[in-house]
Design an enzyme around this catalytic site. Structure first.
Site, PDB file in Angstrom:
ATOM      1  N   TYR A 141     -13.388   9.501   0.136  1.00 49.03           N
ATOM      2  CA  TYR A 141     -13.612  10.848  -0.376  1.00 49.03           C
ATOM      3  C   TYR A 141     -14.743  11.563   0.342  1.00 49.03           C
ATOM      4  O   TYR A 141     -14.786  12.789   0.362  1.00 49.03           O
ATOM      5  CB  TYR A 141     -13.957  10.790  -1.876  1.00 49.03           C
ATOM      6  CG  TYR A 141     -12.771  10.724  -2.793  1.00 49.03           C
ATOM      7  CD1 TYR A 141     -11.909   9.636  -2.775  1.00 49.03           C
ATOM      8  CD2 TYR A 141     -12.529  11.748  -3.692  1.00 49.03           C
ATOM      9  CE1 TYR A 141     -10.838   9.565  -3.641  1.00 49.03           C
ATOM     10  CE2 TYR A 141     -11.457  11.688  -4.565  1.00 49.03           C
ATOM     11  CZ  TYR A 141     -10.614  10.598  -4.537  1.00 49.03           C
ATOM     12  OH  TYR A 141      -9.558  10.542  -5.402  1.00 49.03           O
ATOM     13  N   LYS A 189      -8.899  -4.703  -0.964  1.00 49.56           N
ATOM     14  CA  LYS A 189      -7.829  -4.972   0.006  1.00 49.56           C
ATOM     15  C   LYS A 189      -8.446  -5.816   1.118  1.00 49.56           C
ATOM     16  O   LYS A 189      -8.448  -5.434   2.298  1.00 49.56           O
ATOM     17  CB  LYS A 189      -7.261  -3.622   0.509  1.00 49.56           C
ATOM     18  CG  LYS A 189      -6.004  -3.734   1.357  1.00 49.56           C
ATOM     19  CD  LYS A 189      -4.772  -4.146   0.577  1.00 49.56           C
ATOM     20  CE  LYS A 189      -3.593  -4.382   1.523  1.00 49.56           C
ATOM     21  NZ  LYS A 189      -2.419  -4.973   0.849  1.00 49.56           N
ATOM     22  N   ASP A 221      -2.719  -3.896  -4.235  1.00 50.95           N
ATOM     23  CA  ASP A 221      -1.269  -3.758  -4.451  1.00 50.95           C
ATOM     24  C   ASP A 221      -0.806  -4.639  -5.611  1.00 50.95           C
ATOM     25  O   ASP A 221      -0.036  -4.208  -6.474  1.00 50.95           O
ATOM     26  CB  ASP A 221      -0.478  -4.048  -3.160  1.00 50.95           C
ATOM     27  CG  ASP A 221      -0.908  -5.314  -2.443  1.00 50.95           C
ATOM     28  OD1 ASP A 221      -1.902  -5.951  -2.881  1.00 50.95           O
ATOM     29  OD2 ASP A 221      -0.262  -5.682  -1.449  1.00 50.95           O
ATOM     30  N   ASP A 245      -9.169   5.821  -8.286  1.00 48.58           N
ATOM     31  CA  ASP A 245      -8.466   7.064  -8.615  1.00 48.58           C
ATOM     32  C   ASP A 245      -7.006   6.764  -8.923  1.00 48.58           C
ATOM     33  O   ASP A 245      -6.451   7.193  -9.938  1.00 48.58           O
ATOM     34  CB  ASP A 245      -8.575   8.031  -7.428  1.00 48.58           C
ATOM     35  CG  ASP A 245      -7.816   9.323  -7.689  1.00 48.58           C
ATOM     36  OD1 ASP A 245      -7.978   9.878  -8.785  1.00 48.58           O
ATOM     37  OD2 ASP A 245      -7.063   9.762  -6.795  1.00 48.58           O
ATOM     38  N   ASP A 249      -4.969   6.588 -12.948  1.00 44.89           N
ATOM     39  CA  ASP A 249      -3.788   7.363 -13.377  1.00 44.89           C
ATOM     40  C   ASP A 249      -2.663   6.420 -13.801  1.00 44.89           C
ATOM     41  O   ASP A 249      -1.979   6.643 -14.793  1.00 44.89           O
ATOM     42  CB  ASP A 249      -3.259   8.256 -12.235  1.00 44.89           C
ATOM     43  CG  ASP A 249      -3.822   9.671 -12.289  1.00 44.89           C
ATOM     44  OD1 ASP A 249      -4.973   9.819 -12.735  1.00 44.89           O
ATOM     45  OD2 ASP A 249      -3.111  10.617 -11.887  1.00 44.89           O
TER      46      ASP A 249
HETATM   47  C1  IPM Z   1      -9.908  12.485 -10.746  1.00 42.93           C
HETATM   48  C2  IPM Z   1      -9.210  13.566  -9.962  1.00 42.93           C
HETATM   49  C3  IPM Z   1     -10.096  13.967  -8.778  1.00 42.93           C
HETATM   50  C4  IPM Z   1     -10.325  12.741  -7.943  1.00 42.93           C
HETATM   51  C5  IPM Z   1      -9.555  15.129  -7.938  1.00 42.93           C
HETATM   52  C6  IPM Z   1      -9.257  16.348  -8.778  1.00 42.93           C
HETATM   53  C7  IPM Z   1     -10.466  15.468  -6.797  1.00 42.93           C
HETATM   54  O1  IPM Z   1      -7.967  13.142  -9.535  1.00 42.93           O
HETATM   55  O2  IPM Z   1     -10.988  12.757 -11.311  1.00 42.93           O
HETATM   56  O3  IPM Z   1      -9.394  11.378 -10.824  1.00 42.93           O
HETATM   57  O4  IPM Z   1      -9.508  12.422  -7.068  1.00 42.93           O
HETATM   58  O5  IPM Z   1     -11.351  12.072  -8.133  1.00 42.93           O
HETATM   59 MN    MN Z   2      -7.446  11.138 -10.223  1.00 40.36          MN
END
Ligand code: IPM
Ligand code: MN
Length: 356
Positions: A141, A189, A221, A245, A249
């Protein structure tokens, strides 16, 4: 003593959910005789429109002076084609860096009433309760260079970490595991990446400092697969920025919806920022139907981590659970037998549960 909270509503559903959290905090302040002072500043797309930058200096200044920061969400199609330094996400990454919020804690806990809303089988997710500790200010990032090269015929992003950046997040994860079920899964990894090899060495080194924690290394993975085939094997997961990240999700499906997942972003010493793991959801923005729970649970994390108000934080979490147990749900959570409510109805129900 008064607590000064900076609100950064941001874009899309960000504003809708942040004012829901504010209502809940106001209910807590009355019940527990606490004083919260709120002020709002711009970040993300609205800041680009208002100030020509996704992260105005006055926003950074206000956050640095605050006792805690609540953030809604940033981003939306309006700014998708902007050059990279004028994208809303830059505001979010910028405030994380400016406040040195290296530790992102994302607790993922399946609510019994929502098991059916998950795409996974109930018997798989039953009892899952894990914490993702994501490094937040390093890795891909932020590494430089990150640019098109060779006249646009090639591209480079850089995954860089200092040893010290790895050590502090790994320490944070061991400490978090000590407060939970004492099991730490380090995700990397290491079969491919040099950064992961160093990461794994540091985890191995630190093990002796935390003798009562069981440590396991899992490749990213495989971790992605295990999260949805056997999520109950996890307690605390620690990983670098990009892996965290993606995995967080993925893990959100265990709670039935990304709309349920709160997070805390903490510095070594300094102000903490609390935000839902979901984004700005432009497709439903402005309709008043967003699920405010992730934001409300983020404000509970704020009370716990920044203000040491454990009882107040528990009160919010119990209120959320009791409303879910009465079968109320927002549109993101399918429930044929439940009562569909919008953002403000869900918020009022949670406030009412607190006032009871
Ligand atoms: C999160 C989001 C952010 C990230 C984006 C919006 C930059 O997806 O907080 O997980 O990738 O960190
Ligand atoms: Mn995210």
């Amino acid at each position: 003593m008064s607590h000064n909270i900076v609100l950064l509503p941001g874009d899309g559903i960000g504003a809708e959910v942040i004012y829901a959290a504010k209502d809940v905090l106001e209910a807590i302040s009355k019940k527990y005789n606490r004083t919260f002072q709120f002020s709002s500043y711009d970040i993300g797309g609205v800041a680009i429109d208002q100030h020509g930058t996704p992260l105005p200096d006055e926003t950074v200044e206000a956050c640095k002076q605050a006792d805690a920061v609540l953030l809604g969400a940033v981003g939306g199609p309006k700014w998708d084609n902007n050059p990279s330094d004028l994208r809303p996400e830059r505001g979010l990454l910028g405030i994380r860096k400016a406040l040195d919020l290296y530790a992102n804690l994302r607790p993922v806990k399946g609510f019994p009433k929502l098991l059916h809303a998950s795409p996974l089988k109930e018997e798989i997710i039953q009892g899952s309760d894990l914490l993702i500790v994501r490094e937040l200010t390093g890795g891909l990032y932020f590494g430089q260079p990150s640019e098109r090269i060779d006249n646009g015929n090639a591209v480079v992003d850089t995954l860089s970490y200092t040893k010290r950046e790895m050590e502090r997040i790994i320490d944070k994860a061991f400490q978090s595991a000590a407060l939970r079920n004492k099991h730490l899964t380090s995700v990397d990894k290491a079969n491919v990446l040099e950064s992961s090899k160093l990461w794994r060495e540091i985890v191995e080194e630190k093990k002796s400092e935390y003798p009562d924690i069981t440590v396991e290394h899992v490749l990213v993975d495989a971790a992605a697969m295990k999260l949805i085939t056997n999520p109950t094997q996890f307690d605390v997961i620690v990983t670098e920025n990009m892996f965290g990240d993606i995995l967080s999700d993925e893990a959100s499906v265990l709670t039935g919806s990304l709309g349920m997942l709160p997070s805390a972003s903490l510095a070594e010493d300094g102000v903490g920022l609390y935000e839902p793991a979901h984004g700005s959801a432009p497709d439903i923005a402005g309709q008043g139907i967003a699920n405010p729970v992730a934001m409300i649970l983020s404000s509970a994390m704020m009370l716990r981590y920044s203000f040491d108000m454990n009882q107040e934080a528990n009160e919010i979490e119990v209120a959320v659970e009791s409303v879910l147990n009465q079968n109320y749900h927002t549109a993101d959570l399918k429930n044929e037998h439940g009562t569909l409510v919008n953002t403000s109805e869900m918020t009022d129900l949670i406030v009412k549960a607190i006032n009871q």
